[in-house]
Write a protein that holds these residues in place. Sequence first.
Motif, PDB file in Angstrom:
ATOM      1  N   LEU A 127       0.884  -1.173   0.000  1.00 14.35           N
ATOM      2  CA  LEU A 127       0.000   0.000   0.000  1.00 14.35           C
ATOM      3  C   LEU A 127       0.916   1.215   0.000  1.00 14.35           C
ATOM      4  O   LEU A 127       1.595   1.491   0.984  1.00 14.35           O
ATOM      5  CB  LEU A 127      -0.912   0.009   1.226  1.00 14.35           C
ATOM      6  CG  LEU A 127      -1.836   1.228   1.385  1.00 14.35           C
ATOM      7  CD1 LEU A 127      -2.753   1.398   0.172  1.00 14.35           C
ATOM      8  CD2 LEU A 127      -2.660   1.129   2.659  1.00 14.35           C
ATOM      9  N   ASP A 130       1.165   7.610  -4.287  1.00 13.82           N
ATOM     10  CA  ASP A 130       1.410   7.745  -5.728  1.00 13.82           C
ATOM     11  C   ASP A 130       2.645   8.604  -6.006  1.00 13.82           C
ATOM     12  O   ASP A 130       2.804   9.134  -7.107  1.00 13.82           O
ATOM     13  CB  ASP A 130       0.179   8.343  -6.425  1.00 13.82           C
ATOM     14  CG  ASP A 130      -0.250   9.680  -5.817  1.00 13.82           C
ATOM     15  OD1 ASP A 130       0.444  10.179  -4.897  1.00 13.82           O
ATOM     16  OD2 ASP A 130      -1.282  10.219  -6.249  1.00 13.82           O
ATOM     17  N   GLN A 140      -0.513  -2.441  -9.249  1.00 11.99           N
ATOM     18  CA  GLN A 140      -1.817  -2.321  -9.896  1.00 11.99           C
ATOM     19  C   GLN A 140      -2.880  -2.554  -8.830  1.00 11.99           C
ATOM     20  O   GLN A 140      -2.882  -3.592  -8.157  1.00 11.99           O
ATOM     21  CB  GLN A 140      -1.963  -3.336 -11.033  1.00 11.99           C
ATOM     22  CG  GLN A 140      -1.013  -3.096 -12.200  1.00 11.99           C
ATOM     23  CD  GLN A 140      -1.249  -4.072 -13.334  1.00 11.99           C
ATOM     24  OE1 GLN A 140      -1.763  -5.174 -13.144  1.00 11.99           O
ATOM     25  NE2 GLN A 140      -0.900  -3.661 -14.535  1.00 11.99           N
ATOM     26  N   ASP A 141      -3.780  -1.593  -8.698  1.00 10.41           N
ATOM     27  CA  ASP A 141      -4.812  -1.668  -7.663  1.00 10.41           C
ATOM     28  C   ASP A 141      -5.576  -2.983  -7.714  1.00 10.41           C
ATOM     29  O   ASP A 141      -6.011  -3.439  -8.778  1.00 10.41           O
ATOM     30  CB  ASP A 141      -5.800  -0.507  -7.815  1.00 10.41           C
ATOM     31  CG  ASP A 141      -5.299   0.757  -7.133  1.00 10.41           C
ATOM     32  OD1 ASP A 141      -4.178   0.748  -6.610  1.00 10.41           O
ATOM     33  OD2 ASP A 141      -6.042   1.761  -7.137  1.00 10.41           O
ATOM     34  N   ASN A 142      -5.706  -3.582  -6.546  1.00 16.33           N
ATOM     35  CA  ASN A 142      -6.476  -4.803  -6.344  1.00 16.33           C
ATOM     36  C   ASN A 142      -5.818  -6.044  -6.948  1.00 16.33           C
ATOM     37  O   ASN A 142      -6.394  -7.128  -6.929  1.00 16.33           O
ATOM     38  CB  ASN A 142      -7.896  -4.666  -6.895  1.00 16.33           C
ATOM     39  CG  ASN A 142      -8.911  -5.409  -6.057  1.00 16.33           C
ATOM     40  OD1 ASN A 142      -8.863  -5.375  -4.825  1.00 16.33           O
ATOM     41  ND2 ASN A 142      -9.830  -6.098  -6.700  1.00 16.33           N
ATOM     42  N   PHE A 146      -2.201  -1.554  -3.541  1.00 18.40           N
ATOM     43  CA  PHE A 146      -2.986  -0.367  -3.873  1.00 18.40           C
ATOM     44  C   PHE A 146      -2.078   0.857  -3.837  1.00 18.40           C
ATOM     45  O   PHE A 146      -1.118   0.926  -3.064  1.00 18.40           O
ATOM     46  CB  PHE A 146      -4.110  -0.143  -2.857  1.00 18.40           C
ATOM     47  CG  PHE A 146      -5.277  -1.071  -3.002  1.00 18.40           C
ATOM     48  CD1 PHE A 146      -6.263  -0.838  -3.958  1.00 18.40           C
ATOM     49  CD2 PHE A 146      -5.396  -2.181  -2.176  1.00 18.40           C
ATOM     50  CE1 PHE A 146      -7.347  -1.697  -4.081  1.00 18.40           C
ATOM     51  CE2 PHE A 146      -6.473  -3.038  -2.288  1.00 18.40           C
ATOM     52  CZ  PHE A 146      -7.456  -2.801  -3.245  1.00 18.40           C
ATOM     53  N   TYR A 148      -2.434   5.007  -3.131  1.00 13.67           N
ATOM     54  CA  TYR A 148      -3.361   6.017  -2.626  1.00 13.67           C
ATOM     55  C   TYR A 148      -2.755   7.396  -2.824  1.00 13.67           C
ATOM     56  O   TYR A 148      -1.539   7.551  -2.944  1.00 13.67           O
ATOM     57  CB  TYR A 148      -3.703   5.766  -1.146  1.00 13.67           C
ATOM     58  CG  TYR A 148      -2.586   6.016  -0.160  1.00 13.67           C
ATOM     59  CD1 TYR A 148      -2.426   7.261   0.459  1.00 13.67           C
ATOM     60  CD2 TYR A 148      -1.671   5.008   0.168  1.00 13.67           C
ATOM     61  CE1 TYR A 148      -1.400   7.495   1.367  1.00 13.67           C
ATOM     62  CE2 TYR A 148      -0.652   5.228   1.082  1.00 13.67           C
ATOM     63  CZ  TYR A 148      -0.528   6.478   1.670  1.00 13.67           C
ATOM     64  OH  TYR A 148       0.494   6.695   2.563  1.00 13.67           O
ATOM     65  N   ASP A 155      -8.630   8.060   1.466  1.00 15.13           N
ATOM     66  CA  ASP A 155      -8.235   7.090   0.436  1.00 15.13           C
ATOM     67  C   ASP A 155      -7.379   5.991   1.050  1.00 15.13           C
ATOM     68  O   ASP A 155      -7.578   4.793   0.779  1.00 15.13           O
ATOM     69  CB  ASP A 155      -7.469   7.823  -0.673  1.00 15.13           C
ATOM     70  CG  ASP A 155      -7.279   6.983  -1.926  1.00 15.13           C
ATOM     71  OD1 ASP A 155      -8.131   6.111  -2.204  1.00 15.13           O
ATOM     72  OD2 ASP A 155      -6.282   7.214  -2.639  1.00 15.13           O
ATOM     73  N   LYS A 159      -8.547   1.879   1.519  1.00 11.57           N
ATOM     74  CA  LYS A 159      -7.814   0.793   0.870  1.00 11.57           C
ATOM     75  C   LYS A 159      -7.151  -0.129   1.885  1.00 11.57           C
ATOM     76  O   LYS A 159      -7.084  -1.348   1.682  1.00 11.57           O
ATOM     77  CB  LYS A 159      -6.802   1.372  -0.121  1.00 11.57           C
ATOM     78  CG  LYS A 159      -7.515   1.990  -1.324  1.00 11.57           C
ATOM     79  CD  LYS A 159      -6.604   2.737  -2.263  1.00 11.57           C
ATOM     80  CE  LYS A 159      -7.414   3.272  -3.450  1.00 11.57           C
ATOM     81  NZ  LYS A 159      -6.606   4.113  -4.367  1.00 11.57           N
TER      82      LYS A 159
END
Length: 208
Positions: A127, A130, A140-142, A146, A148, A155, A159
């Motif tokens: 996690l 950015d 890549q998200d999920n 993640f 944020y 955010d 997550k």
Amino acid sequence: MNKDDILETKLSRKEKEKFRRELKIEEEIAILVVGRFVKSKGIDFVLNAADCMPDEVGYYIVGDVPTADYLSIVRKKELKTVHFIRFQVKEELKKYYKACDIFVFPTRYDPWGLVVNEAMANGMPILSTDQSAAALHFIQDNENGFLYKVDDKEDYIRKLKVMCSDLSLLNKMSEKNIDLIQDYSIEKMAEQHLVAFLALQKEDLEKR
């Protein structure tokens, strides 16, 4: 990092428990943060958001001695599941990578972020803000973690809660990160550079 620094497969829960017992990690979910206590690393952000998570989530912050400002946050918020761990040599730090469940990288700016590679090599879901080139490159998200928005508490918490509530998701992310990072060992990159060099050499010879 060397090929030997990368796990071949994700650790089983039994294997992780061995490291957790050694490091005296008792919380159901253990979050790892590695970095110094300077504003750019964003550890203050993690501490200020820690009381939004339940008590079964523990925070293990490794790498430095906390200054008064950070200790003050812990004291004022009565954060009982925050643990400050002093600098660890490589082999000892690897135990934390293997014992903990989620790697949080709250950097406000990092031109790369090698700790992301290290966490992935040990099968940790990520996690990250950015603002890390490594996280932007890999995550890549999920899928394997993640991203944020930097300093966006809502955010981040949203997550983090998704990750903490879904063990099967964490397992999937762990496997994905081990697979992804295989191509980024020193040996693999040297091999890829050699292949590219030989291809260029062959092309040059054919043109003569």
